[in-house]
Design an enzyme around this catalytic site. Structure first.
Site, PDB file in Angstrom:
ATOM      1  N   THR A 290       0.830  -1.210   0.000  1.00  0.00           N
ATOM      2  CA  THR A 290       0.000   0.000   0.000  1.00  0.00           C
ATOM      3  C   THR A 290       0.858   1.251   0.000  1.00  0.00           C
ATOM      4  O   THR A 290       0.572   2.218  -0.703  1.00  0.00           O
ATOM      5  CB  THR A 290      -0.939   0.002   1.214  1.00  0.00           C
ATOM      6  OG1 THR A 290      -1.802  -1.134   1.141  1.00  0.00           O
ATOM      7  CG2 THR A 290      -1.789   1.262   1.248  1.00  0.00           C
TER       8      THR A 290
ATOM      9  N   THR B   8       0.942  -0.428  14.678  1.00  0.00           N
ATOM     10  CA  THR B   8       1.045  -1.274  13.483  1.00  0.00           C
ATOM     11  C   THR B   8       0.972  -0.404  12.231  1.00  0.00           C
ATOM     12  O   THR B   8       0.747  -0.915  11.136  1.00  0.00           O
ATOM     13  CB  THR B   8      -0.079  -2.332  13.447  1.00  0.00           C
ATOM     14  OG1 THR B   8      -1.351  -1.652  13.479  1.00  0.00           O
ATOM     15  CG2 THR B   8       0.019  -3.281  14.628  1.00  0.00           C
ATOM     16  N   GLY B   9       1.147   0.911  12.416  1.00  0.00           N
ATOM     17  CA  GLY B   9       1.050   1.844  11.294  1.00  0.00           C
ATOM     18  C   GLY B   9       2.374   2.040  10.592  1.00  0.00           C
ATOM     19  O   GLY B   9       2.716   1.334   9.650  1.00  0.00           O
ATOM     20  N   ARG B  10       3.151   3.009  11.079  1.00  0.00           N
ATOM     21  CA  ARG B  10       4.478   3.280  10.543  1.00  0.00           C
ATOM     22  C   ARG B  10       5.419   3.565  11.715  1.00  0.00           C
ATOM     23  O   ARG B  10       5.041   4.208  12.696  1.00  0.00           O
ATOM     24  CB  ARG B  10       4.457   4.481   9.586  1.00  0.00           C
ATOM     25  CG  ARG B  10       3.768   4.194   8.252  1.00  0.00           C
ATOM     26  CD  ARG B  10       4.602   3.277   7.379  1.00  0.00           C
ATOM     27  NE  ARG B  10       4.005   3.015   6.079  1.00  0.00           N
ATOM     28  CZ  ARG B  10       3.212   1.994   5.791  1.00  0.00           C
ATOM     29  NH1 ARG B  10       2.884   1.132   6.748  1.00  0.00           N
ATOM     30  NH2 ARG B  10       2.734   1.835   4.571  1.00  0.00           N
TER      31      ARG B  10
ATOM     32  N   TRP C 223       0.326  -7.295   8.865  1.00  0.00           N
ATOM     33  CA  TRP C 223      -0.426  -7.385   7.608  1.00  0.00           C
ATOM     34  C   TRP C 223      -0.395  -8.785   7.012  1.00  0.00           C
ATOM     35  O   TRP C 223      -1.142  -9.078   6.084  1.00  0.00           O
ATOM     36  CB  TRP C 223       0.185  -6.424   6.588  1.00  0.00           C
ATOM     37  CG  TRP C 223       1.603  -6.789   6.232  1.00  0.00           C
ATOM     38  CD1 TRP C 223       2.724  -6.474   6.946  1.00  0.00           C
ATOM     39  CD2 TRP C 223       2.045  -7.545   5.111  1.00  0.00           C
ATOM     40  NE1 TRP C 223       3.840  -6.986   6.327  1.00  0.00           N
ATOM     41  CE2 TRP C 223       3.458  -7.655   5.199  1.00  0.00           C
ATOM     42  CE3 TRP C 223       1.392  -8.149   4.028  1.00  0.00           C
ATOM     43  CZ2 TRP C 223       4.217  -8.331   4.262  1.00  0.00           C
ATOM     44  CZ3 TRP C 223       2.153  -8.829   3.091  1.00  0.00           C
ATOM     45  CH2 TRP C 223       3.548  -8.911   3.213  1.00  0.00           C
TER      46      TRP C 223
ATOM     47  N   GLU D  19      13.903  -0.446   8.914  1.00  0.00           N
ATOM     48  CA  GLU D  19      13.574  -1.869   8.815  1.00  0.00           C
ATOM     49  C   GLU D  19      14.462  -2.561   7.796  1.00  0.00           C
ATOM     50  O   GLU D  19      14.599  -2.037   6.675  1.00  0.00           O
ATOM     51  CB  GLU D  19      12.095  -2.041   8.450  1.00  0.00           C
ATOM     52  CG  GLU D  19      11.180  -1.523   9.542  1.00  0.00           C
ATOM     53  CD  GLU D  19       9.711  -1.595   9.200  1.00  0.00           C
ATOM     54  OE1 GLU D  19       8.879  -1.438  10.103  1.00  0.00           O
ATOM     55  OE2 GLU D  19       9.380  -1.784   8.011  1.00  0.00           O
TER      56      GLU D  19
ATOM     57  N   LEU E  53      -8.581   0.403   8.380  1.00  0.00           N
ATOM     58  CA  LEU E  53      -7.986  -0.402   9.450  1.00  0.00           C
ATOM     59  C   LEU E  53      -8.404   0.108  10.821  1.00  0.00           C
ATOM     60  O   LEU E  53      -8.778  -0.670  11.700  1.00  0.00           O
ATOM     61  CB  LEU E  53      -6.465  -0.417   9.328  1.00  0.00           C
ATOM     62  CG  LEU E  53      -5.897  -1.069   8.065  1.00  0.00           C
ATOM     63  CD1 LEU E  53      -4.387  -0.986   8.053  1.00  0.00           C
ATOM     64  CD2 LEU E  53      -6.362  -2.517   7.963  1.00  0.00           C
TER      65      LEU E  53
ATOM     66  N   ASP F  72       4.979  -3.199  15.855  1.00  0.00           N
ATOM     67  CA  ASP F  72       5.181  -4.038  14.674  1.00  0.00           C
ATOM     68  C   ASP F  72       5.991  -3.325  13.593  1.00  0.00           C
ATOM     69  O   ASP F  72       6.427  -3.957  12.633  1.00  0.00           O
ATOM     70  CB  ASP F  72       3.818  -4.455  14.101  1.00  0.00           C
ATOM     71  CG  ASP F  72       3.950  -5.417  12.929  1.00  0.00           C
ATOM     72  OD1 ASP F  72       4.526  -6.506  13.129  1.00  0.00           O
ATOM     73  OD2 ASP F  72       3.491  -5.079  11.824  1.00  0.00           O
TER      74      ASP F  72
ATOM     75  N   HIS G 222       7.168  -6.353  11.543  1.00  0.00           N
ATOM     76  CA  HIS G 222       6.333  -5.814  10.460  1.00  0.00           C
ATOM     77  C   HIS G 222       5.528  -6.931   9.783  1.00  0.00           C
ATOM     78  O   HIS G 222       5.520  -7.049   8.550  1.00  0.00           O
ATOM     79  CB  HIS G 222       7.184  -5.079   9.431  1.00  0.00           C
ATOM     80  CG  HIS G 222       6.409  -4.059   8.642  1.00  0.00           C
ATOM     81  ND1 HIS G 222       6.940  -2.864   8.233  1.00  0.00           N
ATOM     82  CD2 HIS G 222       5.126  -4.061   8.181  1.00  0.00           C
ATOM     83  CE1 HIS G 222       6.048  -2.173   7.557  1.00  0.00           C
ATOM     84  NE2 HIS G 222       4.920  -2.894   7.506  1.00  0.00           N
TER      85      HIS G 222
END
Length: 317
Positions: free
Chosen positions: A74, A232-234, A288, A263, A158, A258, A285
């Site tokens: 996304t 769990t976003g960014r 998803w 990363e 979400l 997450d 991460h």
């Protein structure tokens, strides 16, 4: 005939079926691609597939034959969208594929933290049960979910799905207005009021100059010491060092993370360094990444490419 090059095929697990386009094409897939390999590998490509490989203006300038970029995710921050628009390169991304996977991950982290499952698991590992000599022991507080207040920052699909699950569990839900907003929209609660009232905060907003370090030391101070923070976003939404300090100083009860500012997270990342904390749960991460979500992603990825070739581009950004 189209030449399709997938730059980082290993971002889709091997056990997930990746359909092949039905039109005539040449296909080449690489497990991963380093920055210095991008131009060479895309030299003949008319369609590039990337999940996280960066396609900057400097790179795209050297690829005049490229007609489409299919992002296998996304997020679009790895592609220079302005350059693509100026030069007629179609860019499509993946949408609404993890609307079950991410919310369920959030709820899993919330339960695990609220009931201190990680702390108790480690206590059993370390022999605390045997030391206590009782049928049970209480070294960490255990909280219920029903009746607690969930603060949702980011009211997209979400965030709304998490809110629906939370309500079914008997939680009160508050949607936060934008930080610093002059007025509060109907159905929303001022940002700082949400911080002060919520027992759990969950983040679902995109990363931008306006949301970077959205939760820092001042915001963590406004939260209840008994509250939980779930991201769990960014990764850049949270000041990672400030979060660790809040957990260590007892100013926050727990955190489930997450996503990270870099990363893979390096060994000296403050969260990784503090991963021994019983009230900190880290996942790489993967919120998803249920099998069903990734299969939906894979199917939509090929659908996006097929739609472009047929002259009806979809999911354009």
């Amino acid at each position: 005939m189209e030449t399709i090059v997938f730059l980082d095929r290993d971002t889709i697990p091997a056990h997930i079926h990746l359909p092949q386009p039905v039109f005539t094409h040449l296909w080449q897939a690489f497990p991963a691609t380093a920055p210095e390999q991008v131009v060479h590998r895309l030299q003949d490509a008319t369609i590039a597939i990337t999940n996280k490989v960066v396609l900057s203006a400097d790179i795209l300038r050297q690829l005049p034959q490229l007609k489409m970029i299919a992002i296998a995710a996304t997020g679009t921050n790895n592609v220079d969208l302005d350059y693509c628009r100026e030069h007629g390169i179609v860019v499509s991304n993946i949408r609404d594929y993890a609307t079950d996977s991410v919310p369920e991950h959030v709820i899993a982290l919330m339960f695990a933290l609220r009931r201190n499952l990680l702390g108790y698991h480690r206590d059993v590992q370390n022999g605390v049960w045997q030391e206590k000599g009782q049928f049970c022991f209480f070294t960490h507080p255990i909280g219920d979910i029903r009746g607690a207040t969930l603060g949702v920052i980011g009211a997209g699909s979400l965030g709304k799905t998490v809110a629906g699950l939370a309500k079914s569990l008997g939680m009160k839900v508050l949607f936060a207005e934008h930080k610093g907003a002059a007025q509060c929209r109907p159905g929303y609660t001022p940002f700082h009021d949400v911080l002060a009232q919520a027992d759990v905060i969950t983040l679902h907003c995109p990363l931008s100059d306006h949301t970077r370090n959205l939760i820092g030391q001042p915001e963590l101070t406004q939260m209840k010491p008994s509250a939980l923070l779930i991201n769990t976003g960014r990764g850049g939404l949270v000041d990672e060092q400030a979060l660790v300090e809040a957990l260590q100083d007892g100013k926050l009860a727990g955190a489930g993370i997450d996503v990270f500012t870099q990363e893979p997270a390096p060994a000296d990342n403050p969260l990784v360094v503090s991963s021994h904390l019983p009230n900190l749960i880290l996942t790489p991460h993967v919120a998803w990444g249920s099998d069903s979500a990734i299969q939906t992603l894979a199917n939509q990825l090929i659908d996006n490419i097929t739609a472009f070739v047929e002259g009806r581009p979809q999911n354009q950004v």
